[in-house]
Design a protein around this motif. Structure first.
Motif, PDB file in Angstrom:
ATOM      1  N   ARG A 344       0.819  -1.207   0.000  1.00  0.00           N
ATOM      2  CA  ARG A 344       0.000   0.000   0.000  1.00  0.00           C
ATOM      3  C   ARG A 344       0.856   1.260   0.000  1.00  0.00           C
ATOM      4  O   ARG A 344       0.525   2.243  -0.659  1.00  0.00           O
ATOM      5  CB  ARG A 344      -0.945  -0.006   1.202  1.00  0.00           C
ATOM      6  CG  ARG A 344      -2.130  -0.952   1.019  1.00  0.00           C
ATOM      7  CD  ARG A 344      -3.063  -0.890   2.206  1.00  0.00           C
ATOM      8  NE  ARG A 344      -4.270  -1.660   1.914  1.00  0.00           N
ATOM      9  CZ  ARG A 344      -5.345  -1.162   1.326  1.00  0.00           C
ATOM     10  NH1 ARG A 344      -5.354   0.105   0.950  1.00  0.00           N
ATOM     11  NH2 ARG A 344      -6.400  -1.923   1.094  1.00  0.00           N
ATOM     12  N   VAL A 345       1.946   1.230   0.760  1.00  0.00           N
ATOM     13  CA  VAL A 345       2.829   2.395   0.795  1.00  0.00           C
ATOM     14  C   VAL A 345       3.479   2.611  -0.566  1.00  0.00           C
ATOM     15  O   VAL A 345       3.473   3.719  -1.112  1.00  0.00           O
ATOM     16  CB  VAL A 345       3.894   2.230   1.891  1.00  0.00           C
ATOM     17  CG1 VAL A 345       4.968   3.315   1.759  1.00  0.00           C
ATOM     18  CG2 VAL A 345       3.248   2.295   3.267  1.00  0.00           C
ATOM     19  N   VAL A 346       4.035   1.559  -1.142  1.00  0.00           N
ATOM     20  CA  VAL A 346       4.729   1.680  -2.423  1.00  0.00           C
ATOM     21  C   VAL A 346       3.763   2.066  -3.532  1.00  0.00           C
ATOM     22  O   VAL A 346       4.057   2.918  -4.384  1.00  0.00           O
ATOM     23  CB  VAL A 346       5.458   0.364  -2.762  1.00  0.00           C
ATOM     24  CG1 VAL A 346       6.055   0.426  -4.155  1.00  0.00           C
ATOM     25  CG2 VAL A 346       6.541   0.081  -1.732  1.00  0.00           C
ATOM     26  N   ALA A 347       2.581   1.445  -3.554  1.00  0.00           N
ATOM     27  CA  ALA A 347       1.607   1.733  -4.606  1.00  0.00           C
ATOM     28  C   ALA A 347       0.991   3.118  -4.455  1.00  0.00           C
ATOM     29  O   ALA A 347       0.381   3.631  -5.398  1.00  0.00           O
ATOM     30  CB  ALA A 347       0.512   0.672  -4.605  1.00  0.00           C
ATOM     31  N   ALA A 348       1.137   3.736  -3.289  1.00  0.00           N
ATOM     32  CA  ALA A 348       0.589   5.077  -3.082  1.00  0.00           C
ATOM     33  C   ALA A 348       1.421   6.152  -3.765  1.00  0.00           C
ATOM     34  O   ALA A 348       0.962   7.292  -3.918  1.00  0.00           O
ATOM     35  CB  ALA A 348       0.490   5.366  -1.583  1.00  0.00           C
ATOM     36  N   LYS A 384      -0.412   5.710   7.492  1.00  0.00           N
ATOM     37  CA  LYS A 384      -1.126   6.454   6.455  1.00  0.00           C
ATOM     38  C   LYS A 384      -0.773   7.935   6.508  1.00  0.00           C
ATOM     39  O   LYS A 384      -0.487   8.564   5.483  1.00  0.00           O
ATOM     40  CB  LYS A 384      -2.629   6.256   6.616  1.00  0.00           C
ATOM     41  CG  LYS A 384      -3.460   6.840   5.486  1.00  0.00           C
ATOM     42  CD  LYS A 384      -4.951   6.655   5.745  1.00  0.00           C
ATOM     43  CE  LYS A 384      -5.307   5.185   5.831  1.00  0.00           C
ATOM     44  NZ  LYS A 384      -6.769   4.970   5.988  1.00  0.00           N
ATOM     45  N   GLU A 385      -0.740   8.489   7.709  1.00  0.00           N
ATOM     46  CA  GLU A 385      -0.366   9.898   7.869  1.00  0.00           C
ATOM     47  C   GLU A 385       1.065  10.129   7.418  1.00  0.00           C
ATOM     48  O   GLU A 385       1.360  11.118   6.733  1.00  0.00           O
ATOM     49  CB  GLU A 385      -0.514  10.301   9.334  1.00  0.00           C
ATOM     50  CG  GLU A 385      -1.933  10.367   9.850  1.00  0.00           C
ATOM     51  CD  GLU A 385      -1.991  10.583  11.336  1.00  0.00           C
ATOM     52  OE1 GLU A 385      -3.021  11.081  11.814  1.00  0.00           O
ATOM     53  OE2 GLU A 385      -1.002  10.234  12.022  1.00  0.00           O
ATOM     54  N   THR A 417      -4.187   4.346  -5.161  1.00  0.00           N
ATOM     55  CA  THR A 417      -3.976   5.757  -4.876  1.00  0.00           C
ATOM     56  C   THR A 417      -4.231   6.051  -3.412  1.00  0.00           C
ATOM     57  O   THR A 417      -4.903   5.313  -2.705  1.00  0.00           O
ATOM     58  CB  THR A 417      -4.908   6.641  -5.723  1.00  0.00           C
ATOM     59  OG1 THR A 417      -6.245   6.397  -5.297  1.00  0.00           O
ATOM     60  CG2 THR A 417      -4.787   6.303  -7.190  1.00  0.00           C
ATOM     61  N   LEU A 418      -3.686   7.183  -2.959  1.00  0.00           N
ATOM     62  CA  LEU A 418      -3.925   7.589  -1.576  1.00  0.00           C
ATOM     63  C   LEU A 418      -5.406   7.810  -1.329  1.00  0.00           C
ATOM     64  O   LEU A 418      -5.920   7.518  -0.261  1.00  0.00           O
ATOM     65  CB  LEU A 418      -3.148   8.881  -1.290  1.00  0.00           C
ATOM     66  CG  LEU A 418      -1.633   8.705  -1.080  1.00  0.00           C
ATOM     67  CD1 LEU A 418      -0.975  10.066  -1.011  1.00  0.00           C
ATOM     68  CD2 LEU A 418      -1.367   7.926   0.186  1.00  0.00           C
ATOM     69  N   PRO A 428      -7.812   0.121   8.112  1.00  0.00           N
ATOM     70  CA  PRO A 428      -7.087   1.163   8.829  1.00  0.00           C
ATOM     71  C   PRO A 428      -5.613   0.813   8.913  1.00  0.00           C
ATOM     72  O   PRO A 428      -5.173  -0.263   8.499  1.00  0.00           O
ATOM     73  CB  PRO A 428      -7.726   1.124  10.218  1.00  0.00           C
ATOM     74  CG  PRO A 428      -8.155  -0.299  10.378  1.00  0.00           C
ATOM     75  CD  PRO A 428      -8.587  -0.736   8.999  1.00  0.00           C
ATOM     76  N   ASP A 429      -4.818   1.741   9.450  1.00  0.00           N
ATOM     77  CA  ASP A 429      -3.414   1.452   9.684  1.00  0.00           C
ATOM     78  C   ASP A 429      -3.305   0.185  10.534  1.00  0.00           C
ATOM     79  O   ASP A 429      -4.130  -0.059  11.418  1.00  0.00           O
ATOM     80  CB  ASP A 429      -2.774   2.630  10.415  1.00  0.00           C
ATOM     81  CG  ASP A 429      -1.301   2.429  10.666  1.00  0.00           C
ATOM     82  OD1 ASP A 429      -0.524   2.623   9.727  1.00  0.00           O
ATOM     83  OD2 ASP A 429      -0.952   2.031  11.797  1.00  0.00           O
ATOM     84  N   TRP A 430      -2.256  -0.622  10.309  1.00  0.00           N
ATOM     85  CA  TRP A 430      -2.237  -1.946  10.946  1.00  0.00           C
ATOM     86  C   TRP A 430      -2.213  -1.877  12.467  1.00  0.00           C
ATOM     87  O   TRP A 430      -2.667  -2.781  13.138  1.00  0.00           O
ATOM     88  CB  TRP A 430      -1.076  -2.783  10.413  1.00  0.00           C
ATOM     89  CG  TRP A 430       0.314  -2.366  10.775  1.00  0.00           C
ATOM     90  CD1 TRP A 430       1.178  -1.676   9.999  1.00  0.00           C
ATOM     91  CD2 TRP A 430       1.011  -2.656  11.992  1.00  0.00           C
ATOM     92  NE1 TRP A 430       2.373  -1.518  10.644  1.00  0.00           N
ATOM     93  CE2 TRP A 430       2.293  -2.112  11.862  1.00  0.00           C
ATOM     94  CE3 TRP A 430       0.679  -3.327  13.159  1.00  0.00           C
ATOM     95  CZ2 TRP A 430       3.248  -2.215  12.870  1.00  0.00           C
ATOM     96  CZ3 TRP A 430       1.619  -3.421  14.163  1.00  0.00           C
ATOM     97  CH2 TRP A 430       2.894  -2.874  14.017  1.00  0.00           C
ATOM     98  N   ARG A 431      -1.679  -0.801  13.031  1.00  0.00           N
ATOM     99  CA  ARG A 431      -1.673  -0.689  14.491  1.00  0.00           C
ATOM    100  C   ARG A 431      -3.073  -0.495  15.067  1.00  0.00           C
ATOM    101  O   ARG A 431      -3.281  -0.596  16.260  1.00  0.00           O
ATOM    102  CB  ARG A 431      -0.739   0.444  14.923  1.00  0.00           C
ATOM    103  CG  ARG A 431       0.724   0.065  14.714  1.00  0.00           C
ATOM    104  CD  ARG A 431       1.669   1.230  14.898  1.00  0.00           C
ATOM    105  NE  ARG A 431       3.023   0.811  14.617  1.00  0.00           N
ATOM    106  CZ  ARG A 431       3.515   0.624  13.421  1.00  0.00           C
ATOM    107  NH1 ARG A 431       2.742   0.832  12.370  1.00  0.00           N
ATOM    108  NH2 ARG A 431       4.750   0.217  13.224  1.00  0.00           N
TER     109      ARG A 431
END
Length: 434
Positions: A344-348, A384-385, A417-418, A428-431
């Protein structure tokens, strides 16, 4: 199946009878064989499924098959890395009663590859040399038990990464002889020279086919097996008597082996009136433990420092998820981390920014940026932030490294996309998952 078929096997598997032994190996169909990478062999070798596992089958003479089967079984008992022999199939005949070659059946070594599958135009020179170093370590272990190989080569070896180690396994023993009394220096040197010549030829062949990086010197790499072998042989055969007040020399001895590229598998210390005698048995290793572990868990190709950073995040993810879902295995959670976090981070990264850095470096910098934001705010920032902030304030202002390297800037990740991430309230974020 011919009624006079003769099978020699210490662990008889009845499913051996299901294979089409009345047909030449070259005529076996796709229903019978498994396509796996293999090295060059003077004999026809094919892979087949047997009771849920994969075996290698080599056609040869009955005499050679039985001889090699016995040698491999002996080497296994001596704890030398080699393939496991399963059976010899002899007295084969076809449907017309014509004789067929005998077959040697060995168990396929899981997670192993022949050198042609490892050497490539993208392989670094240091890694190429370490493969040869692994073969040098194998040759030393063979010589220690009195085994003369006679045809030392990359083709007759399989390589496997296992728990941070880089190991070489003997595959073809048909030219070998076992001399319980030990090998003379002349026999050892003969094996070493055969190894040097064969390796040089194999690498030159790869270079001729444009399958070897231009930075790799085939002759130099082949020659490195000689220096590695001799250094290791000397270290293994030069017992040291160490005084009680010179115990630091034990560490010095270990560091000398480490400098040669080897780790210590066993260290035996024997004390007596004359001092302390040290014997060291090395185990070949390839630097890059974190890189290999990350690749085995997720398939991600990353540099060592990148991998170490990502593994910290992955291990934290797995630990948190285990608390909430203790019945889920580590491999499943690693795959989940890849899909929900890394991908998700890389594809964003927007298309216009994808030539800035490669995926692992982007992810590493996002993790670093998240730490910076958390410190700045004095509270935990979500991934995400951190991704939003990093793309806007950092990556957009970096130089285009892919363009500098003159390589394509396309990425194989599916585009997410973001905005799509923002709209996905169920992810949500994994945490926050627990």
């Amino acid at each position: 199946m011919p009624s006079d078929l003769r099978i020699t096997s210490a662990l008889m598997d009845a499913s051996l009878l299901d294979l089409p032994w009345d047909q030449p190996l070259e005529e076996w169909t796709e229903d019978d064989v498994v396509q796996l990478p293999k090295g060059i062999s003077r004999h026809l070798v094919r892979f087949a499924r047997l009771s849920g596992r994969v075996v290698a089958i080599k056609e040869t003479t009955a005499e050679m098959a039985n001889r090699e089967y016995a040698l491999l079984r002996t080497l296994q008992r001596l704890d030398v890395p080699c393939v496991e022999p399963l059976a010899v199939i002899a007295d084969r005949t076809d449907a017309d009663g014509e004789p067929l070659a005998a077959a040697l059946v060995t168990r396929h070594l899981r997670f192993s590859l022949p050198y042609r599958a490892l050497y490539s135009s993208s392989m670094k020179s240091a890694t190429a040399e370490r493969l040869v170093d692994a073969l040098a370590g194998l040759l030393v272990r063979l010589h220690l038990v009195g085994f003369y190989w006679g045809d030392v080569s990359l083709s007759n070896t399989l390589f496997r990464r296992d728990a941070g180690a880089f190991a070489a396994y003997l595959v073809d023993a048909e030219t070998g002889t076992l001399e319980p009394g030990g090998l003379s220096d002349g026999r050892r040197e003969d094996d070493l020279e055969v190894a040097r010549v064969n390796i040089a030829g194999e690498l030159l062949d790869l270079a001729a086919g444009d399958r070897l990086d231009d930075a790799i010197d085939p002759v130099a790499v082949a020659g490195s097996i000689v220096s590695q072998y001799r250094s290791l042989w000397h270290e293994l055969h030069s017992d040291e008597v160490i005084a009680a007040d010179e115990r630091w020399r034990i560490r010095d001895r270990i560091e000398r082996l480490n400098a040669l590229g080897y780790d210590i598998g066993e260290l035996a210390i024997r004390t007596g009136d004359g001092g302390t005698t040290v014997r060291i048995r090395p185990k070949v290793v390839d630097p890059g433990h974190h890189h290999r572990r990350l690749q085995s868990l997720t398939g991600i190709e990353a540099e060592e420092n990148q991998a170490r950073r990502m593994l910290n995040d992955l291990d934290e993810y797995v630990a948190v998820q285990h608390d909430a879902r203790p019945n889920v295995g580590d491999e499943a959670l690693a795959n989940e981390w890849f899909e929900r976090v890394f991908a998700r981070v890389v594809a964003a990264v927007p298309l216009e920014l994808r030539g800035k850095l490669d995926g692992p470096e982007v992810f590493h910098e996002v993790l670093e940026h998240r730490w910076f934001l958390s410190e700045q705010r004095q509270q935990e920032s979500t991934l995400k932030e951190a991704t939003h902030s990093y793309l806007e304030t950092q990556l957009a202002h970096r130089r285009d490294e892919a363009a500098l390297l003159n390589v394509p800037t396309t990425m194989t990740m599916p585009i997410v996309t973001l905005q799509e991430q923002d709209d996905d309230e169920d992810e949500p974020d994994w945490r926050e998952l627990v």
